[in-house]
Enzyme design. Structure first.
Site, PDB file in Angstrom:
ATOM      1  N   LYS A 190     118.246  50.269  89.661  1.00 54.07           N
ATOM      2  CA  LYS A 190     117.012  49.778  89.058  1.00 54.07           C
ATOM      3  C   LYS A 190     116.144  49.255  90.189  1.00 54.07           C
ATOM      4  CE  LYS A 190     115.012  46.140  88.045  1.00 54.07           C
ATOM      5  NZ  LYS A 190     113.589  46.458  88.189  1.00 54.07           N
ATOM      6  N   GLU A 263     122.479  40.264  98.670  1.00 59.06           N
ATOM      7  CA  GLU A 263     121.639  40.158  99.872  1.00 59.06           C
ATOM      8  C   GLU A 263     120.403  39.378  99.455  1.00 59.06           C
ATOM      9  OE1 GLU A 263     122.609  41.212 102.761  1.00 59.06           O
ATOM     10  OE2 GLU A 263     124.237  42.575 102.251  1.00 59.06           O
ATOM     11  N   CYS A 297     113.018  39.667 104.501  1.00 59.51           N
ATOM     12  CA  CYS A 297     114.034  38.617 104.297  1.00 59.51           C
ATOM     13  C   CYS A 297     114.478  37.995 105.610  1.00 59.51           C
ATOM     14  CB  CYS A 297     115.228  39.191 103.546  1.00 59.51           C
ATOM     15  SG  CYS A 297     115.934  40.649 104.344  1.00 59.51           S
ATOM     16  N   GLU A 395     111.634  29.361 101.260  1.00 52.63           N
ATOM     17  CA  GLU A 395     111.116  30.649 101.728  1.00 52.63           C
ATOM     18  C   GLU A 395     109.700  30.873 101.194  1.00 52.63           C
ATOM     19  OE1 GLU A 395     112.820  34.185  99.855  1.00 52.63           O
ATOM     20  OE2 GLU A 395     113.127  35.050 101.839  1.00 52.63           O
TER      21      GLU A 395
HETATM   22  P1  NAP Z   1     113.528  39.233  92.807  1.00 47.72           P
HETATM   23  O1  NAP Z   1     112.429  38.672  92.005  1.00 47.72           O
HETATM   24  O2  NAP Z   1     114.819  38.531  92.829  1.00 47.72           O
HETATM   25  O3  NAP Z   1     113.707  40.739  92.284  1.00 47.72           O
HETATM   26  C1  NAP Z   1     114.629  41.616  92.864  1.00 47.72           C
HETATM   27  C2  NAP Z   1     115.083  42.617  91.828  1.00 47.72           C
HETATM   28  O4  NAP Z   1     115.761  41.920  90.774  1.00 47.72           O
HETATM   29  C3  NAP Z   1     113.934  43.379  91.158  1.00 47.72           C
HETATM   30  O5  NAP Z   1     114.330  44.702  90.926  1.00 47.72           O
HETATM   31  C4  NAP Z   1     113.782  42.625  89.845  1.00 47.72           C
HETATM   32  O6  NAP Z   1     113.236  43.407  88.805  1.00 47.72           O
HETATM   33  C5  NAP Z   1     115.210  42.290  89.539  1.00 47.72           C
HETATM   34  N1  NAP Z   1     115.365  41.190  88.570  1.00 47.72           N
HETATM   35  C6  NAP Z   1     114.495  40.203  88.272  1.00 47.72           C
HETATM   36  N2  NAP Z   1     115.035  39.386  87.331  1.00 47.72           N
HETATM   37  C7  NAP Z   1     116.266  39.871  87.048  1.00 47.72           C
HETATM   38  C8  NAP Z   1     117.320  39.469  86.183  1.00 47.72           C
HETATM   39  N3  NAP Z   1     117.204  38.390  85.405  1.00 47.72           N
HETATM   40  N4  NAP Z   1     118.443  40.211  86.140  1.00 47.72           N
HETATM   41  C9  NAP Z   1     118.569  41.293  86.936  1.00 47.72           C
HETATM   42  N5  NAP Z   1     117.603  41.734  87.788  1.00 47.72           N
HETATM   43  C10 NAP Z   1     116.481  41.017  87.837  1.00 47.72           C
HETATM   44  O7  NAP Z   1     113.097  39.407  94.332  1.00 47.72           O
HETATM   45  P2  NAP Z   1     111.754  40.041  94.900  1.00 47.72           P
HETATM   46  O8  NAP Z   1     110.658  39.088  94.710  1.00 47.72           O
HETATM   47  O9  NAP Z   1     111.609  41.421  94.374  1.00 47.72           O
HETATM   48  O10 NAP Z   1     112.120  40.174  96.452  1.00 47.72           O
HETATM   49  C11 NAP Z   1     111.919  39.180  97.368  1.00 47.72           C
HETATM   50  C12 NAP Z   1     113.204  38.433  97.676  1.00 47.72           C
HETATM   51  O11 NAP Z   1     114.218  39.328  98.094  1.00 47.72           O
HETATM   52  C13 NAP Z   1     113.048  37.447  98.820  1.00 47.72           C
HETATM   53  O12 NAP Z   1     113.710  36.254  98.493  1.00 47.72           O
HETATM   54  C14 NAP Z   1     113.753  38.146  99.988  1.00 47.72           C
HETATM   55  O13 NAP Z   1     114.225  37.259 100.975  1.00 47.72           O
HETATM   56  C15 NAP Z   1     114.849  38.850  99.277  1.00 47.72           C
HETATM   57  N6  NAP Z   1     115.344  39.996 100.065  1.00 47.72           N
HETATM   58  C16 NAP Z   1     116.567  39.900 100.654  1.00 47.72           C
HETATM   59  C17 NAP Z   1     117.018  40.939 101.452  1.00 47.72           C
HETATM   60  C18 NAP Z   1     118.331  40.842 102.161  1.00 47.72           C
HETATM   61  O14 NAP Z   1     118.794  41.868 102.643  1.00 47.72           O
HETATM   62  N7  NAP Z   1     118.949  39.693 102.269  1.00 47.72           N
HETATM   63  C19 NAP Z   1     116.238  42.084 101.617  1.00 47.72           C
HETATM   64  C20 NAP Z   1     115.007  42.140 100.987  1.00 47.72           C
HETATM   65  C21 NAP Z   1     114.564  41.087 100.213  1.00 47.72           C
HETATM   66  P3  NAP Z   1     111.649  43.355  88.444  1.00 47.72           P
HETATM   67  O15 NAP Z   1     110.997  44.234  89.434  1.00 47.72           O
HETATM   68  O16 NAP Z   1     111.585  43.902  87.084  1.00 47.72           O
HETATM   69  O17 NAP Z   1     111.257  41.915  88.534  1.00 47.72           O
END
Ligand code: NAP
Length: 527
Positions: A190, A263, A297, A395
């Site tokens: 997804k 991650e 990230c 962050e």
């Molecule tokens: P996010 O809001 O956590 O969303 C990530 C994914 O999770 C999206 O596909 C989102 O779907 C989905 N999601 C949201 N709510 C969910 C739930 N209740 N159950 C299951 N899935 C759910 O993160 P983001 O804003 O997209 O990304 C930014 C964050 O990712 C930052 O904190 C960054 O540091 C972190 N990140 C970490 C890494 C690493 O390798 N450590 C790499 C990249 C990014 P929707 O699109 O429908 O909301």
């Protein structure tokens, strides 16, 4: 019609062509009841819409993926690897189109989109050529030397469920899937709503390389709706995203006793030492802080600069930032692109405005740039940041870095470690031994010496991931593929059983065994 109107129409036609047909890669149980819009951050307008899948669609995706997995697992690792060798070449051949789609959906600069192409090609190459070694069954020392023959096999877990974010939409859609697939699993993904077309394009190319359709299935839509059913069906969950969502997903995986890797986010420190090459540090930290407009990230959001070079560094850093080309171009000349969305712009603006109100000083940037596009924000450097400000410990995920001065090495390491996160760190020193020594004291999964993030990330043979609230598990290297396997130990007991042999009373057996144990402890190879 004016010239600019016709140029805009031509642009829209090119975009429509780029996205045409990609929706057929989405798995649905029937005609989708609901759809969601995807927009181009460069101008904030809709570029398409995709099915908002529901739990029924997830069920169908997993049914297909389970069917596909059985035949895929029966192929040898070498046969599977051929697909990824072809994929490597296809990604390079389709580089420009991939860059166009990544930029269109994410609004990032082309040079930052190119990092994703590099990452995917390098990951495909690494695992295609190394998977056989990683996955090979191994002989291990048996319980009783000469009498027990023990070997370990590595079986695929089954179907891996992946949930990915929008910030590196190409990389994160396939780079974690490649080792899972090579290990003999199928995958259901997804992708983030904002960047689902990129994931669909990346997977279309995998099919072109020879991956059977059922082995990699895509469901698009809202994480809050289909996240839970996806986790419930998965044999392993690979989540990349925020720490907040990661906690929800990990607890759902825990309910099902399903293994997972997480991650998550970071608040990554950079340390510039008194013996750093200041020019090199400035160049490296501009990339370290502002790549993908800080929506990375592993980017640096806290920067500690030694008092001896503080003035020189800060002046050169600010000067260089003010010379950056921020904009919406589709060429490689732009240094910093747009933020992804209104929500992201609001978060960055709130963090900076609150810090300003509480007494932070803006050395450069600090404002949105609506003249460039709806979500642009200037690369920003702050000083006088303290714990009363949200951005001090949380962050921001934007082009904002807080700079602090230091004088004592132990103290700066303590300050770098004073965080709930533990993802990445960057140290700048001309003394590599000093850098290595400091690195081991930093509580992060990766430390880059004389680089912001890319040296450790691109060392694909080595694990990459977060300590503390930055995650569970690792990607890359052996850990990045073995996590998608179940180890199975097979022991063959020859000649004698694991108890007293016939005719030997148990008291004598115990006495002999005690003697044997004492001797064994002193013989290398039998311990
Ligand atoms: P996010 O809001 O956590 O969303 C990530 C994914 O999770 C999206 O596909 C989102 O779907 C989905 N999601 C949201 N709510 C969910 C739930 N209740 N159950 C299951 N899935 C759910 O993160 P983001 O804003 O997209 O990304 C930014 C964050 O990712 C930052 O904190 C960054 O540091 C972190 N990140 C970490 C890494 C690493 O390798 N450590 C790499 C990249 C990014 P929707 O699109 O429908 O909301």
């Amino acid at each position: 019609m004016t010239v600019s109107e016709s140029a805009a129409e031509a642009e829209l036609e090119v975009e429509a062509e780029l996205l045409a047909g990609l929706e057929s890669g989405v798995t649905t149980a029937g005609a989708p009841e609901e759809r969601f819009d995807v927009e181009a951050p460069f101008r904030g307008t809709k570029i398409g819409d995709l099915p908002a899948c529901g739990p029924d669609d997830v069920e169908v995706a997993f049914e297909r993926a389970r069917q596909g997995q059985e035949a895929w697992e029966r192929r040898s690792v070498a046969e599977r690897a051929e697909v990824f060798k072809r994929y490597h070449d296809l990604v390079i051949e389709n580089c420009e189109e991939l860059l166009d789609i990544v930029q269109l959906e994410s609004g990032k600069a082309r040079r930052h989109a190119y990092e994703e192409v590099l990452d995917v090609a390098m990951t495909a190459r690494h695992y295609a050529y190394r998977a056989e070694d990683y996955l090979e069954s191994e002989e291990r020392e048996g319980a009783l030397p000469g009498l027990t023959e023990t070997e370990v096999h590595h079986h695929p877990v089954g179907v891996v469920g992946m949930i990915t974010p929008w910030n590196y939409p190409l990389s994160l859609a396939v780079s974690d899937a490649i080792p899972a697939l090579l290990a003999g699993n199928s995958v259901v993904i997804k992708p983030a709503e904002q960047t689902s077309y990129t994931a669909l394009k990346a997977i279309e190319l995998l099919r072109e390389a020879g991956l059977p359709r059922d082995v990699f299935r895509v469901v698009t839509g809202h994480g809050k709706v289909i996240g839970e059913p996806l986790v419930a069906e998965s044999d392993f969950v690979c989540f990349t995203g925020s720490t907040e969502t990661g906690r929800i997903v990990a607890s759902q995986a825990g309910e099902h006793l399903t293994k997972c890797s997480m991650e998550l986010g970071g608040k990554n420190p950079g340390i510039v030492c008194d013996d750093a090459d200041v020019d090199r540090a400035v160049e490296g930290l501009i990339r370290g802080c502002f790549t993908n407009a800080g929506q990375l990230c592993i980017s640096i959001e806290r920067l500690y600069v030694h008092e001896d070079v503080y003035g020189q560094f800060v002046e050169a850093f600010v000067d260089a930032i003010e010379g950056l080309h921020v904009g919406a171009g589709y060429d490689h000349d732009v240094d910093v692109g747009s933020l992804i969305s209104e929500e992201q712009l609001e978060k960055v603006t709130d963090h900076v405005e609150e810090a300003k109100a509480q007494g932070a000083t803006v050395l450069t940037g600090g404002t949105a740039r609506p003249d460039l596009g709806p979500y642009f924000y200037e690369p920003t450097v702050l000083t006088d940041v303290d714990e009363s400000m949200t951005l001090c410990a949380n962050e921001t995920f934007g082009p904002v870095v807080a700079v602090y001065e230091w004088s004592d090495e132990d103290d700066v390491i303590e300050r770098a470690n004073d965080s709930d996160y533990g993802l990445n760190a960057s140290i700048w020193t001309e003394d590599h031994e000093r850098g290595r020594e400091m690195a081991t004291q930093i509580e992060t999964g990766t430390v880059n010496v004389n680089e912001g993030y890319a040296a450790a990330w691109a060392s694909l043979d080595a694990p990459m991931g977060g300590m503390k609230n930055s995650g569970i598990g690792r990607r890359h290297g052996d850990e990045g593929i073995m996590k998608y396997t179940e180890s199975q130990t097979v022991s063959v007991q020859k000649h004698l059983g694991m108890t007293n042999p016939p005719g030997v009373p148990h008291w004598l057996y115990a006495k002999l065994m005690n003697k044997t144990l004492k001797i064994q402890r002193h013989i290398p190879g039998m311990r």
